[in-house]
Scaffold this active site. Structure first.
Site, PDB file in Angstrom:
ATOM      1  N   ASN A  51       2.151  -4.902  -3.196  1.00 29.98           N
ATOM      2  CA  ASN A  51       0.666  -5.283  -3.127  1.00 29.98           C
ATOM      3  C   ASN A  51      -0.038  -3.967  -2.704  1.00 29.98           C
ATOM      4  O   ASN A  51       0.236  -3.186  -1.674  1.00 29.98           O
ATOM      5  CB  ASN A  51       0.873  -6.172  -2.025  1.00 29.98           C
ATOM      6  CG  ASN A  51      -0.518  -7.090  -1.722  1.00 29.98           C
ATOM      7  OD1 ASN A  51      -0.865  -7.590  -2.675  1.00 29.98           O
ATOM      8  ND2 ASN A  51      -1.059  -6.643  -0.593  1.00 29.98           N
ATOM      9  N   HIS A  69     -10.168  -6.204  -2.622  1.00 30.07           N
ATOM     10  CA  HIS A  69     -11.309  -6.011  -1.629  1.00 30.07           C
ATOM     11  C   HIS A  69     -12.349  -5.556  -2.409  1.00 30.07           C
ATOM     12  O   HIS A  69     -12.340  -3.892  -2.611  1.00 30.07           O
ATOM     13  CB  HIS A  69     -10.728  -5.342  -0.415  1.00 30.07           C
ATOM     14  CG  HIS A  69      -9.542  -6.122   0.288  1.00 30.07           C
ATOM     15  ND1 HIS A  69     -10.017  -7.312   1.240  1.00 30.07           N
ATOM     16  CD2 HIS A  69      -8.408  -5.776   0.598  1.00 30.07           C
ATOM     17  CE1 HIS A  69      -8.981  -7.827   1.809  1.00 30.07           C
ATOM     18  NE2 HIS A  69      -7.882  -6.782   1.625  1.00 30.07           N
ATOM     19  N   GLU A  89      -5.927 -10.773  -2.057  1.00 25.66           N
ATOM     20  CA  GLU A  89      -6.753 -10.748  -0.748  1.00 25.66           C
ATOM     21  C   GLU A  89      -8.157 -10.519  -1.109  1.00 25.66           C
ATOM     22  O   GLU A  89      -9.123  -9.646  -0.333  1.00 25.66           O
ATOM     23  CB  GLU A  89      -6.251  -9.318   0.108  1.00 25.66           C
ATOM     24  CG  GLU A  89      -4.868  -9.360   0.347  1.00 25.66           C
ATOM     25  CD  GLU A  89      -4.373  -8.253   1.428  1.00 25.66           C
ATOM     26  OE1 GLU A  89      -5.323  -7.448   1.872  1.00 25.66           O
ATOM     27  OE2 GLU A  89      -3.169  -7.892   1.471  1.00 25.66           O
ATOM     28  N   GLU A 104       0.965  -1.222  -0.078  1.00 32.53           N
ATOM     29  CA  GLU A 104       0.081   0.135   0.100  1.00 32.53           C
ATOM     30  C   GLU A 104       0.864   1.466   0.175  1.00 32.53           C
ATOM     31  O   GLU A 104       0.884   2.123   0.781  1.00 32.53           O
ATOM     32  CB  GLU A 104      -1.060   0.058   1.160  1.00 32.53           C
ATOM     33  CG  GLU A 104      -1.974  -1.291   1.130  1.00 32.53           C
ATOM     34  CD  GLU A 104      -2.870  -1.445   2.328  1.00 32.53           C
ATOM     35  OE1 GLU A 104      -2.786  -0.455   3.039  1.00 32.53           O
ATOM     36  OE2 GLU A 104      -3.646  -2.467   2.351  1.00 32.53           O
TER      37      GLU A 104
END
Length: 356
Positions: free
Chosen positions: A211, A247, A276, A170
């Site tokens: 990621n 997500h 994820e 992130e």
């Protein structure tokens, strides 16, 4: 989508749920007619994915490993697992220079027992950092030394035991600018290349990833990763792949450009992975919402299968029983292919259909 604060709350929520302390939507089963699970002798999600040269994985976390019904499914349906919290900085270096591998080791040992691989998560993040790191001001040389020592120690400890690392997590804002983290503000953008180099030196065989969330579709944030990845590759920095967290939420619409986006990173010579995945909805869950959710899971998986260098899919835990969503997004949930009673939902059958 997840924020630094929401990630911490999510981690705490998982602990509360595991301890049986959660109440409200997070602790209520979603009523649904369960899809048929894989029968004895029939291929699992991992078996089906393997036929395409892919893996199919789940995140997990240490508190829930005492749930034997849960671990039975975790150990049988998946061939890749990701520790949700046990390898993060607060868990692995709670005091400066004092390392604790207990939580990460537990999950690595479980994976070994079940003949699974491990996506290790995560080395460099702005969230879930220990107080000793965030409570003082560092010079660039001091913080660089701290970061190098942490990465080197952790990657060496798990050398030869993990498939890959989410090295930097992130790093960008939604508009494509660098996130103003302790790392960026003190070290500048070069911390990303340094982290990748140090991780590679500590374990030359582990795959190294960047990621992030909200990069599934093309747009300013995914464009920022594309530019960065292109620069890193041109500089010879050891970067192997990009992780698309995925997500998702039904109310915001499906990222229709996900396949094209995966493909453009592949053209840079990079692996990609959906790392994820969950698809939340506004509660209560209805048959219509669950059917739409199932379609999204099918389409995400199909997009990965359509791109040669998309290596696999990981769902962010497989059951609503241990989902981080309800504690972070009040009134939302039912995000995973199994419900809170560990019964498969329509999304599970959709995954099987996509993988066939």
């Amino acid at each position: 989508m997840p924020t630094a604060r929401s990630r911490i709350v999510g981690a705490l929520a998982a602990v509360l749920v595991a301890a049986g302390l959660a109440t409200g939507p997070a602790a209520q089963a979603v009523p649904t007619a369960p899809a048929a699970p894989a029968q004895a002798g029939q291929p699992t999600l991992a078996d089906l994915a393997e036929r395409h040269g892919r893996y199919f994985g789940s995140a997990t976390d240490n508190p829930e490993l005492t749930d034997t019904a849960y671990t039975k499914i975790l150990g049988s349906e998946f061939d890749m697992i990701t520790p949700g919290n046990g390898m993060k900085w607060y868990a692995t270096e709670p005091q400066q220079g004092v390392f604790d591998w207990t939580s990460g080791d537990e999950i690595v040992n479980l994976a070994r027992k079940n003949h699974q691989k491990v996506r290790a998560h995560t080395l460099v993040w702005h969230s879930q950092l220990p107080d000793w790191l965030t409570s003082r001001q560092w010079t660039a040389s001091e913080l660089r030394a701290v970061l190098k020592k942490h990465i080197t120690a952790e990657v060496r400890h798990y050398r030869g035991k993990v498939y890959s690392w989410d090295v930097v997590n992130e790093a960008f804002e939604e508009d494509g600018s660098y996130r103003e983290t302790i790392w960026y503000k003190t070290l500048g953008p070069g911390y990303i290349a340094d982290a990748l180099r140090w991780a590679h030196q500590a374990d030359p065989h582990a795959k190294l990833y960047l990621n992030d969330y909200n990069i599934e579709a093309t747009g300013p944030k995914s464009d920022a990763y594309y530019r960065l990845a292109k620069e890193l590759k041109a500089q010879g920095v050891p970067l192997d792949g990009i992780g698309f967290q995925a997500h998702l939420a039904l109310q915001y619409g499906y990222p229709t450009t996900v396949e094209d986006n995966l493909r453009r990173f592949s053209r840079l010579g990079l692996d990609t992975a959906l790392t994820e995945v969950d698809v939340r909805m506004q509660l209560p869950a209805t048959e219509e919402k669950l059917a739409e959710q199932a379609t999204w899971y099918r389409d995400l998986t199909a997009a990965c299968l359509a791109v040669r260098r998309c290596v696999g899919v990981t769902i962010w835990d497989y059951t609503d029983k241990y989902s981080w969503i309800p504690a972070v997004f009040p009134g939302e949930g039912a995000a995973l292919p199994w419900d809170e009673e560990l019964r498969p939902k329509p999304a599970y059958q959709a995954l099987r259909e996509a993988l066939r």
